[in-house]
Write an enzyme that holds these catalytic residues in place. Structure first.
Site: not given
Length: 470
Positions: A255, A352, A419
């Site tokens: 991330s 995502d 994600h």
């Protein structure tokens, strides 16, 4: 006696505070216990950040699902800390943790080390507290190999939201767990992590809120934005305690940490110049796109522009980008990846979920709430919305076209609603797979040169191996 405490949550509010990281981001997003990998559930694996958008999601899941989420949070997303354990405090030195047997390696907690000696050099969290990292030493054939993982956890773009982060572990080391578990690519289990389990594995904690790229001090708020200094000081310290003699090194992140791995990949390679070290990078869920949102605007571009300006990011962005594009554009990986010289692997979900929720369909761009149900539950999307998401996937695939032409680079873009997939055991070496090859095998084959890996999945809903989290 160990004390259990729920971690703090984070969300994107009207002022734009964003937080998201794994594995607990994934935990709170599973919509039923049937979908959740309970066979792999381990309290130790959930001690990392659970910064996620924990809004009341009644538009996306039913009451039974919400109850399941609450139970998962209460039973899983906890920070397990021993009240009688003391964190190390001197100049980066600590006692080496006791090696446990293979049977209990999954339960091993990795203690924190504070970089107190770097405070005078300005390598501090937003509130001025020392930066920190966790290190689990390698062994055997992996004793001269290193993984450096840059923790993720969103960003902040204004004084109010950045002040808020100083009351969390994303802005102050005072709130960081004194020990955490390493899972997925960071695991010491050969079954879970066959290629990297015996390497030296390091997680550098994230407390600057600009993907380790800012360097300024805000006099009005008294906030330090010193991510670049934290990055440099942490790497120099690791080199001084053994990483300088590494045969192999891999920079990773998820991330916001995945974005950091992209931004710093060539800098990481430069630290090993002339040393004969095999250096590569892995960015998980870091391919944030400069995409048009559902209102026709560019929500993420606006947000990134605030971050770059507020935190003094521009001077530390890749010059191969800033020599022809504005600084905000150069905070987007799509404008950087083609010019990175160090081999890099991009691991990303084509759908995502963070980008769907906070870049494509944030609340400000969806005042009528037409996307409320869809963005939290893919089965609630109508044909037009699915078509919009397919366009986002097409943009992602197009963004890596030039990047994939380099034989040294690697790709794994699956058609999942996910994600971050490298640190969650169920996704790292479980499912999903592309052409029957799992993520762990794909990354290992690429790193060690066993095979070229350029895996791009067919569009949704073709992949039945996904662990979708919406």
């Amino acid at each position: 006696m160990r004390a259990l405490s729920l971690r703090s949550f984070s969300w994107m509010d009207s002022a734009g505070y964003i937080g998201a990281s794994l594995p607990c981001y994934a935990l709170v997003k599973y919509t039923s216990l049937r979908d959740f990998p309970t066979d792999r559930l381990d309290l130790a694996s959930t001690t990392r950040s659970i910064d996620t958008m924990v809004k009341t999601r009644t538009g996306g899941v039913g009451p039974c699902a919400l109850l399941a989420l609450v139970l998962l949070l209460a039973g899983s997303c906890v920070s397990v800390q021993a009240a009688d354990e003391q964190a190390t405090s001197g100049g980066g030195r600590r006692r080496r943790p006791h090696r446990r047997s293979a049977a209990s390696v999954a339960d091993m907690m990795v203690p924190i080390t504070f970089l107190n000696a770097s405070v005078d050099k300005g390598a501090v969290c937003m509130d001025g507290t020392p930066a920190a990292y966790h290190l689990d030493r390698g062994s055997g054939a992996g004793s001269k190999s290193w993984i450096v993982n840059l923790e993720g956890g969103g960003w902040c773009n204004n004084a109010r939201t950045c002040r808020f982060r100083t009351r969390t572990h994303h802005g102050s080391s005072n709130f960081m767990e004194r020990q955490i578990s390493f899972t997925g690519i960071m695991s010491a289990s050969p079954a879970e992590n066959p290629d990297f389990y015996n390497w030296n594995r390091v997680k550098i904690r994230y407390c600057d809120s600009a993907s380790f790229a800012g360097d300024t001090f805000d006099k009005a708020t008294g906030l330090y934005f010193r991510g670049q200094r934290i990055w440099e000081e942490a790497i120099q310290h690791l080199l001084s305690i053994g990483m300088a003699s590494a045969d192999r090194a891999l920079l990773t992140g998820c991330s916001a940490g995945g974005l950091a791995a992209i931004l710093h990949c060539d800098q990481f390679g430069a630290f090993f110049a002339g040393r004969g070290t095999t250096v590569k990078c892995l960015a998980d869920a870091g391919l944030f796109l400069d995409a048009v949102d559902v209102s026709g605007g560019r929500s993420l571009r606006s947000y990134y522009g605030d971050i770059v300006a507020m935190q003094g990011v521009a001077p530390h962005l890749p010059p191969t980008c800033t020599d022809h594009l504005d600084a905000t554009s150069c905070f987007f990986p799509q404008d950087i990846i083609d010019s990175i010289k160090t081999p890099i692997f991009l691991l990303n979900a084509a759908y995502d979920v963070w980008q769907i929720e906070e870049s494509l369909a944030p609340s400000k761009a969806d005042p009528s709430r037409a996307w409320r149900a869809c963005k939290f539950n893919r089965s609630a999307c109508n044909a037009s919305q699915i078509n919009f998401l397919q366009g986002f996937r097409d943009q992602m695939v197009a963004s890596v076209r030039g990047f994939s032409s380099s034989k040294s680079n690697g790709l794994f873009i699956n058609s999942c609603f996910a994600h971050c997939q490298s640190e969650l055991p169920a996704t790292w070496n479980g499912t999903p797979a592309i052409q029957n090859k799992r993520i762990a095998k794909s990354v290992g084959d690429w790193y060690f040169g066993r095979a070229e890996v350029k895996a791009i999945d067919c569009p949704y809903p073709c992949d039945n191996t996904c662990r979708n989290i919406i």
